[in-house]
Design an enzyme around this catalytic site. Structure first.
Site, mmCIF file in Angstrom:
data_model
loop_
_atom_site.group_PDB
_atom_site.id
_atom_site.type_symbol
_atom_site.label_atom_id
_atom_site.label_comp_id
_atom_site.label_asym_id
_atom_site.label_seq_id
_atom_site.Cartn_x
_atom_site.Cartn_y
_atom_site.Cartn_z
ATOM 1 N N ASP A 83 42.203 41.489 39.509
ATOM 2 C CA ASP A 83 43.421 41.784 39.861
ATOM 3 C C ASP A 83 43.612 42.470 40.138
ATOM 4 O O ASP A 83 44.843 43.054 41.503
ATOM 5 C CB ASP A 83 44.917 41.301 38.392
ATOM 6 C CG ASP A 83 44.212 41.935 37.868
ATOM 7 O OD1 ASP A 83 43.992 43.271 38.016
ATOM 8 O OD2 ASP A 83 45.307 42.007 36.469
ATOM 9 N N ASP B 143 25.266 50.775 37.528
ATOM 10 C CA ASP B 143 27.078 51.134 38.669
ATOM 11 C C ASP B 143 27.753 52.431 38.236
ATOM 12 O O ASP B 143 28.497 52.966 38.578
ATOM 13 C CB ASP B 143 27.733 50.267 39.066
ATOM 14 C CG ASP B 143 27.868 48.701 37.826
ATOM 15 O OD1 ASP B 143 27.250 48.981 36.898
ATOM 16 O OD2 ASP B 143 29.533 49.446 37.190
#
Ligand code: AMP
Ligand code: MG
Length: 492
Positions: A121, A248
């Site tokens: 989201d 990452d």
């Protein structure tokens, strides 16, 4: 009062490096905390940031003129598994500011979906936002290279995680947001030109002295290697477990980035992990150097095409240079731990004593921070009882203590007592306060019922982690056994 004037050096890289992103305006933004000291360091106007327009920016509602918000593309290995596309799924880079010759990114974390959000989201909730604020600012005050916290706001929106939770946005400041995974993104698409452009950008921004070297790209790998070696040793010297050392989450300038389920260890054990999803112990305290090296090997793979036509030569060069990581890391680690226990010389005996100390700490199940804190106090003339009391078996403590005393005597030898110098080093290496997990949790729980006082107090005490602050002594203490928090907030 004036709004920041953003620059956009990263946005000027080709479009495949990023995607335009527009923050979702928060329905009812409220400023939780603004880091005025940091704002000042960055040359930003704290009064403006705290104003309606400032809070509108920090909550994504209204950006100042000249903002060119983007989400950055990256990939990564998560827990060893390759993910060809990650990217800023819940982070939006507003732009950069330059202060004191250093360029900084200003990024909103939790301001809504981007092209990289996948099923997410794009939002953040209050707990993890406060957690990143407390821990990243504590790390900065402890002298660890890290991203910083400029502000936290609540959005007035409910965000669903384990149930409805208050939405929040974290404003992160970083020397850049370029990760090993950013290089992997281009490498994974066979985009050698992308890797080269990124390498040039990173050299320009983080390692400008490499420009004049004959082999700047090889120099880049070595520079990242050395910064990671120093960083991981420093983490470990503080009992810090990052928790999610995916490629990452590995910064190419050697800064600590992406505070998720991280923690400062209470009771010491080298195999301790803090993330409930890390069942294999991949990112345990003692595994961190091995993982950093693994991540560096992933970086090297991406850079290989830049190392010249003779691939076999390049590979053997990489192997030998990455092979040196252990040694460099070991030097940093030994120096940091020698400082912590007050050993002044760099010899075999001292290194062995560091190992002996860690074994004693493990067997004794001692609290990591308190062990060094009480040892510092002991050298300053305090009683040995508090130190011995940390050991599950005080006899084990006594044996170690007599070894330690013998070590100091052997070091001094004919030179005479050097405790003054020792104490100075120990005080700088051994913080009084670290953000203990149970205190961070407690501050978060209080904030969830509207009481931000424990959060503010933690942030303020941890801004001076090496200073005795007797009025806050309870924040030094280890958690009671029944208090030990099993669950930690994941980044999401
Ligand atoms: P992190 O846990 O911060 O290392 O994030 C791992 C990846 O998941 C990154 O690509 C994030 O952008 C993405 N991500 C995490 N949480 C969300 C979210 N709520 N919405 C969209 N993407 C997310
Ligand atoms: Mg991340």
């Amino acid at each position: 009062m004036s709004a920041p004037r953003f620059e956009h050096s990263y946005a000027k890289l080709p479009p495949r490096f990023h995607a335009p992103a527009t923050p979702d305006p928060a329905p009812a933004p409220a400023l939780v905390r603004l880091n005025r000291a940091l704002a000042e360091e960055l040359g930003l106007d704290a009064a403006w940031l705290a104003s309606d327009d400032g809070v509108a920016m920090l909550s994504g509602a209204k950006l100042p003129e000249g903002a060119e918000p983007i989400a950055m593309a990256y990939a990564g290995h998560q827990f060893g598994g390759w993910v060809p596309q990650l990217g800023d799924g819940r982070a939006i880079l507003l732009g950069e500011v330059v202060a004191g010759g250093q360029r900084y990114d200003i990024q909103l974390k939790g301001a809504g979906r981007t092209r990289f959000s996948r099923a997410g989201d794009g939002k953040a909730v209050l707990g993890p936002v406060l957690r990143e604020y407390v821990v990243s600012e504590a790390m900065a005050a402890l002298g660890v290279p890290t991203t910083r916290a400029l502000a936290a706001v609540t959005t007035g929106e409910k965000v669903f995680r384990n149930g409805p939770e208050p939405g929040a946005i974290f404003t992160r400041v970083a020397r850049s947001h370029i990760r090993v995974g950013t290089f992997q993104y281009f490498h994974g698409r066979d985009d050698d030109e992308g890797v080269r452009l990124l390498a040039d950008y990173v050299i320009e921004r983080h390692y400008p002295s490499l420009r004049d070297e004959a082999e700047p790209y090889r120099g880049l790998l070595l520079a990242v290697r050395d910064r990671q070696a120093a960083l991981i040793a420093q983490w470990m010297s503080l009992g810090f477990i990052h928790g999610v050392m995916n490629t990452d989450n590995t910064h190419v300038a050697g800064d600590t980035i992406d505070y998720g389920p991280c923690a400062f260890m209470d009771r010491f054990h080298p195999r301790k992990t803090f993330s409930s999803i890390d069942r294999q112990g991949r990112y345990a305290w003692g595994n961190q150097p091995g993982i950093a090296l693994w991540n560096l090997a992933r970086l090297a793979e991406t850079l290989l095409p830049l190392f010249g036509a003779d691939e076999a030569q390049a590979i053997s060069w990489v192997e030998s240079e990455l092979g040196a990581f252990r040694g460099t890391f070991g030097e940093h680690f030994a120096r940091r731990f020698r400082d912590k226990i007050g050993l002044l010389d760099d010899g075999e005996a001292q290194r062995a004593h560091v190992d002996t100390t860690l074994s004693a700490m493990t067997e004794g199940e001692v609290d990591f921070t308190l062990f060094f804190r009480h040892l510092t106090a002991l050298l300053a003339g305090d009683d040995e009882a508090p130190l011995l009391a940390l050991f599950a078996d005080p006899e084990r403590g006594r044996t170690w203590l007599s070894d330690w005393r013998a070590m100091l005597e052997a070091e001094d030898g004919a030179k005479g007592n050097r405790d003054v110098e020792r104490l100075e080093r120990m005080k700088c290496a051994n913080p009084v306060f670290v953000p203990r997990n149970h205190r961070v949790e407690e501050a978060i729980q209080a904030a969830y019922v509207g009481d931000y006082a424990p959060f503010h107090r933690l942030v303020e005490v941890l801004a001076r982690p090496f200073d005795e602050q007797p009025e806050h002594a309870e924040l030094e203490a280890a958690p009671a056994p029944e208090e030990v928090v099993q669950r930690t907030f994941c980044g999401t």
